[in-house]
Design a protein around this motif. Sequence first.
Motif, short mmCIF file in Angstrom:
data_model
loop_
_atom_site.label_atom_id
_atom_site.label_comp_id
_atom_site.label_asym_id
_atom_site.label_seq_id
_atom_site.Cartn_x
_atom_site.Cartn_y
_atom_site.Cartn_z
N LEU A 182 0.82 -1.20 0.00
CA LEU A 182 0.00 0.00 0.00
C LEU A 182 0.86 1.26 0.00
O LEU A 182 0.60 2.20 -0.76
N LYS A 183 1.89 1.30 0.86
CA LYS A 183 2.72 2.50 0.94
C LYS A 183 3.38 2.79 -0.41
O LYS A 183 3.42 3.94 -0.86
N GLU B 61 2.68 14.32 -9.30
CA GLU B 61 3.68 15.35 -9.01
C GLU B 61 3.41 16.04 -7.68
O GLU B 61 3.57 17.27 -7.54
N ARG B 62 3.03 15.24 -6.66
CA ARG B 62 2.75 15.78 -5.33
C ARG B 62 3.90 15.52 -4.35
O ARG B 62 3.93 16.13 -3.27
N THR B 63 4.79 14.61 -4.66
CA THR B 63 5.87 14.29 -3.73
C THR B 63 6.66 15.56 -3.39
O THR B 63 7.07 16.31 -4.27
N GLY B 64 6.86 15.78 -2.09
CA GLY B 64 7.57 16.96 -1.64
C GLY B 64 6.70 18.19 -1.48
O GLY B 64 7.18 19.24 -1.03
N THR B 65 5.41 18.08 -1.82
CA THR B 65 4.49 19.19 -1.62
C THR B 65 3.67 18.95 -0.35
O THR B 65 3.67 17.86 0.21
N ALA C 135 5.11 11.30 1.46
CA ALA C 135 6.30 12.09 1.79
C ALA C 135 6.02 13.57 1.57
O ALA C 135 6.55 14.18 0.62
N PRO C 136 5.22 14.20 2.43
CA PRO C 136 4.92 15.61 2.25
C PRO C 136 6.14 16.48 2.50
O PRO C 136 7.06 16.11 3.22
N GLY C 137 6.15 17.64 1.85
CA GLY C 137 7.22 18.60 2.03
C GLY C 137 6.65 19.99 2.23
O GLY C 137 5.50 20.15 2.64
N THR C 138 7.43 20.98 1.88
CA THR C 138 7.03 22.36 2.10
C THR C 138 6.57 23.06 0.82
O THR C 138 6.06 24.18 0.87
N TRP D 173 3.52 5.91 -5.44
CA TRP D 173 3.35 5.96 -6.90
C TRP D 173 2.33 7.03 -7.26
O TRP D 173 2.54 7.81 -8.19
N LEU D 174 1.21 7.08 -6.52
CA LEU D 174 0.19 8.10 -6.78
C LEU D 174 0.76 9.50 -6.59
O LEU D 174 0.55 10.39 -7.42
N ASP D 175 1.49 9.71 -5.49
CA ASP D 175 2.10 11.01 -5.25
C ASP D 175 3.03 11.40 -6.39
O ASP D 175 2.99 12.54 -6.89
#
Length: 365
Positions: A170-171, A182-186, A192-195, A176-178
């Motif tokens: 699942l993770k 193009e959400r990774t780091g956002t 993996a959220p970012g700023t 993969w969805l993020d």
Amino acid sequence: MKPRLLTLLISASAAFLTAVGAMAQPGRTVPSFDSWTVDCGNTGVCFASSFTRSQSVWVDLRIVRDWHAEAQPLVRLTTNTELPKEGTLKFEVDGKAIEALPIEQLREMQSAVNPPAGFRPLGGEGFWYPTGPATLTLLEAMRSGAELTIRLPAANGADPVGVPVPLQGLKASLLWLDNRQERTGTVSAIVAPGTEPAKDAPHAVALMSADQLPPEVAAVWSANRLCSEIDPTIFASLNAVRVPLAEGASLYIIPCGAPTAYNSPYVSVLSGKDGAARQVHVARMSEKGPIATDLIYNAKWIPADQQLVSYFKGSGVGECGLWNRWVWNGTGLVLLEEATRTTCDGTEPDLSNWSSTWPPKNASN
């Protein structure tokens, strides 16, 4: 087809082949991580799903996310068993209770959820999980757990039916969805959220009716192969889209007539910034070499790569037929890959093993 158009299509395919050779390409089959499968629809809405069967009962659990920057993840549960009017639907992760939802209240809240445009629910009885913090709490528990158990209430006071959903993979699916959106780091990433601020994912706009076509596009569509002779209710279910392009242009991917038993034909129409429209033809291979065609079967648009896939099924199973993939290069659709299988033997479809007819086997990347 005019010779000049065919020449241009062949030249464009040959010239572009070397440039795209090193690009990471979508596979012929959708990715999977253990028991979870991931995919995106024509609009750019993406989902991770797990299908689990326990004896005669199955559940399909989906984490769905639209392309809009502010879109939150949604959880959709579908089952083949008819749930009673009363009772409680329970979710547990590794034996720990996460949520208990009265069926009556769950049904009442469905109208408050706005499904993503172009989302097609599975057959069966389906529910959206309560949105917002409740969804995020469930996802966090699932990401850190090994098994989700969904307890479905049974009719006539019988014991609830527990369906275990493995959480391995699942993770990776959510990551993969993020990445795909193009959400990774956002701030909107699930894993993996970012700023970085949230932004719209690569997308196309759903077309639910032919009335949404500009007059110039509708004229091209109506003049071609009797494409416009299609029931409006069928049109709405065929995932037609408008793809926004640079400088105000748009690429329309539109159904062409009623679907057959296995296949739905489509055409593509380009609308320029000046509003003028023209049909976009594509190249595919024949025994004697490249040819130009206007029909794309069971069209799938991949917003993240600006690629278009055609999958003509030779049978209802889909184990034989023709598969093509093109990429938009700014002016047209360039053939990247073609594969075929001529043997229709009822086996499970595996497009990864189909014979490649383009690029040539001796082509160097």
